[in-house]
Design a protein around this motif. Structure first.
Motif, short mmCIF file in Angstrom:
data_model
loop_
_atom_site.label_atom_id
_atom_site.label_comp_id
_atom_site.label_asym_id
_atom_site.label_seq_id
_atom_site.Cartn_x
_atom_site.Cartn_y
_atom_site.Cartn_z
N TYR A 12 0.83 -1.19 0.00
CA TYR A 12 0.00 0.00 0.00
C TYR A 12 0.87 1.25 0.00
N LEU A 13 0.23 2.36 -0.35
CA LEU A 13 0.92 3.64 -0.47
C LEU A 13 0.29 4.64 0.48
N GLU A 14 1.15 5.45 1.09
CA GLU A 14 0.68 6.59 1.86
C GLU A 14 0.81 7.82 0.97
N ILE A 15 -0.31 8.48 0.68
CA ILE A 15 -0.33 9.58 -0.27
C ILE A 15 -0.82 10.85 0.41
N SER A 16 -0.47 11.98 -0.19
CA SER A 16 -1.00 13.28 0.22
C SER A 16 -1.61 13.94 -1.00
N VAL A 17 -2.74 14.59 -0.81
CA VAL A 17 -3.48 15.25 -1.89
C VAL A 17 -3.51 16.74 -1.60
N ASP A 18 -2.94 17.54 -2.53
CA ASP A 18 -2.88 18.99 -2.36
C ASP A 18 -3.30 19.67 -3.67
N MET A 39 -7.55 14.88 7.27
CA MET A 39 -8.08 15.79 6.26
C MET A 39 -8.26 17.17 6.88
N LYS A 40 -7.63 18.16 6.25
CA LYS A 40 -7.73 19.54 6.72
C LYS A 40 -8.83 20.26 5.93
N PRO A 41 -9.50 21.19 6.54
CA PRO A 41 -10.57 21.92 5.85
C PRO A 41 -10.02 22.60 4.59
N GLY A 42 -10.65 22.36 3.50
CA GLY A 42 -10.24 23.05 2.27
C GLY A 42 -9.59 22.15 1.26
N MET A 45 -5.24 16.65 2.26
CA MET A 45 -5.59 15.47 3.06
C MET A 45 -4.48 14.44 2.92
N LYS A 46 -4.44 13.50 3.84
CA LYS A 46 -3.52 12.38 3.80
C LYS A 46 -4.34 11.10 3.83
N ALA A 47 -3.93 10.13 3.04
CA ALA A 47 -4.72 8.91 2.91
C ALA A 47 -3.81 7.73 2.61
N CYS A 48 -4.42 6.55 2.60
CA CYS A 48 -3.70 5.29 2.34
C CYS A 48 -4.46 4.55 1.25
N ILE A 49 -3.74 3.97 0.29
CA ILE A 49 -4.38 3.30 -0.85
C ILE A 49 -3.55 2.09 -1.25
N LEU A 50 -4.20 1.06 -1.73
CA LEU A 50 -3.48 -0.10 -2.23
C LEU A 50 -2.66 0.30 -3.45
N ALA A 51 -1.49 -0.30 -3.57
CA ALA A 51 -0.60 0.03 -4.69
C ALA A 51 -1.26 -0.27 -6.03
N ALA A 52 -2.04 -1.33 -6.10
CA ALA A 52 -2.68 -1.70 -7.36
C ALA A 52 -3.77 -0.73 -7.77
N ASP A 53 -4.29 0.07 -6.83
CA ASP A 53 -5.39 0.99 -7.12
C ASP A 53 -4.90 2.42 -7.39
N PHE A 54 -3.57 2.59 -7.42
CA PHE A 54 -3.07 3.96 -7.57
C PHE A 54 -3.47 4.56 -8.91
N LYS A 55 -3.44 3.74 -9.98
CA LYS A 55 -3.79 4.26 -11.30
C LYS A 55 -5.25 4.68 -11.39
N ARG A 56 -6.08 4.12 -10.53
CA ARG A 56 -7.51 4.41 -10.62
C ARG A 56 -7.85 5.81 -10.14
N ILE A 70 3.15 10.58 -3.59
CA ILE A 70 3.41 9.35 -2.83
C ILE A 70 4.47 9.66 -1.78
N GLU A 71 4.11 9.51 -0.52
CA GLU A 71 5.05 9.80 0.56
C GLU A 71 5.79 8.55 1.03
N LYS A 72 5.08 7.42 1.14
CA LYS A 72 5.72 6.19 1.61
C LYS A 72 5.15 5.00 0.86
N ARG A 73 6.02 4.01 0.64
CA ARG A 73 5.61 2.74 0.06
C ARG A 73 5.84 1.64 1.10
N LYS A 74 4.80 0.93 1.44
CA LYS A 74 4.89 -0.09 2.50
C LYS A 74 4.25 -1.39 2.04
N GLY A 75 4.65 -2.49 2.71
CA GLY A 75 4.04 -3.78 2.40
C GLY A 75 5.05 -4.79 1.90
#
Length: 405
Positions: A12-18, A39-42, A45-56, A70-75
């Motif tokens: 899985y991947l730890e991602i940030s959305v800005d 998730m900050k107002p506005g 946000m920071k989230a976690c997603i499976l590596a296989a779903d990143f393209k989606r 992508i901030e971290k790759r784990k698993g």
């Protein structure tokens, strides 16, 4: 716990959305695809997603004008990719896992419980001959064969239980109460007292009586001698035979509570699964405590291979009712339990004459009950006649006769 394990195995991947509208990004890609933890107002946000779903999520990021980093790759996949060029490390890991599997499949500890009268050396010999010894493959132990051989070779054992649990083997035995060994009818023997008592009745069919009705005797005292006719020059050794009924007293003590708890199953239960490696248990559930106020747990192995096993724990809910007893009611229950215990200890045909009971208050809401059981029982016990003692017995008889004269 299962979700975390699933994510780790797939990677899985730890991602940030800005740089965009986070709420719009979430609504487009779908909340089920990502695990949001901050998730900050506005616009971030920071989230976690499976590596296989990143393209989606690329389309969602483009539509919401968001920038995904992508901030971290784990698993497991990323861990294997990181170490795939380190052949020495991989070889060491394989050797470590092989050694762990081998060591967890060997017997390290053997415990034998319940031995009091049984010959421990003979029992250990039988166990070794049937594969129960240190450093053997635990899966090679044939539990049924061990039970059969122990019961066949040891007459003091009534029941055998063999339990293989990880690297430990526990052998539990229940010993039988052996009847006194009978001396063949063609061999001379005495009759001695099996316990203290007062003689009530004597039925001597063979042998020379040494006591009479009304005498008080102690344990081991000679009741009927094998030397018949000690007044003659050469007494004849015989096989003493008969019954000596005596009045005996046996005291037993028991501490009992004044509050009686009755535990019954309600029918509610839950199953919990986990992996056990040797003595280490890894559960698949978050809450490790009891889920019911009162419960009992049954543990069984669903699958095992070597030292690794999948275990199911069934937690059953209990309904506990408490009943306050008077001292007389609690003492009566204790007396009934001690009476049943006594009936298993005394010889067959023993008659219970009377029971006297004393009650003494203890701390923590308990009482101590002392019962004295008066019985009529046959206390005659055969004892092998030893010819070398014959001269001493004759001399003692002659000395007693001379003293009387």
């Amino acid at each position: 716990m299962l979700i975390r394990l699933f994510r780790w195995l797939r990677g899985y991947l730890e991602i940030s959305v800005d740089g965009g509208i986070a709420e719009r990004f979430l609504s487009i890609c779908g909340r089920r695809d990502i695990l949001l933890w901050n998730m900050k107002p506005g616009r971030s946000m920071k989230a976690c997603i499976l590596a296989a779903d990143f393209k989606r999520i690329r389309g969602a990021a483009f539509k919401s004008s968001a920038r995904v980093t992508i901030e971290k790759r784990k698993g497991l996949p990323f861990l294997l990719k990181r170490y795939r060029k380190r052949k020495v490390f991989l070889a060491g890991l394989v050797l470590f896992l092989a050694a762990l599997y081998l060591l967890s499949s060997l017997v390290w500890k053997i415990e034998v419980i319940g031995v009091e009268k049984t010959d421990l050396f003979a029992l250990n010999r039988i166990l070794k001959e049937n594969g129960i010894k240190k450093w053997v493959w635990s899966r090679s132990i044939d539990e049924e064969k061990v039970r059969f051989e122990v019961l066949q070779q040891l007459n003091t054992v009534a029941w055998v239980g063999v339990r293989v649990k990880g690297t430990d083997v526990t052998v539990e035995i229940k010993e039988r109460t052996l009847a006194p060994q009978m001396i063949p009818a063609d061999q001379p023997c005495h009759l001695v007292s099996a316990k203290d008592g007062v003689i009530e009745l004597m039925l001597v069919r063979e042998g020379e009586a040494q006591v009479k009705v009304g005498d008080t005797v102690t344990k081991g005292q000679l009741l009927v001698s094998a030397l018949k006719g000690v007044e003659v020059e050469q007494p004849l050794p015989v096989h003493s035979f008969g019954e000596v009924i005596a009045r005996t007293w046996t005291q037993k003590n028991r501490t009992v509570p004044l509050i009686l708890e009755k535990r019954e199953l309600t029918g509610q239960q839950k199953n919990r699964y986990g992996i056990k490696i040797s003595k280490i248990f890894i559960n698949f559930f978050g809450n490790t405590g009891n889920i019911y106020p009162e419960c009992d747990t049954i543990e069984e192995t669903v699958w095992s291979a070597g030292g690794v096993s999948v275990t199911r724990r069934t937690v059953r809910e209990l309904s506990v009712t408490r009943q306050e007893l008077t001292e007389e009611e609690a003492a009566q229950r204790a007396e009934e339990e001690m009476t049943q215990e006594l009936s298993a200890e005394v010889p067959e045909g023993t008659e219970l004459v009377s029971v006297s009971r004393e009650i003494q208050a203890e701390e923590n809401g308990e009482i101590k009950v002392s019962c004295t059981f008066e019985c009529l029982e046959n206390i005659a016990l055969q004892q092998t006649y030893e010819p070398e003692l014959q001269g001493d017995l004759i001399d003692d008889t002659e000395n007693s006769d001379s003293e009387q004269h």
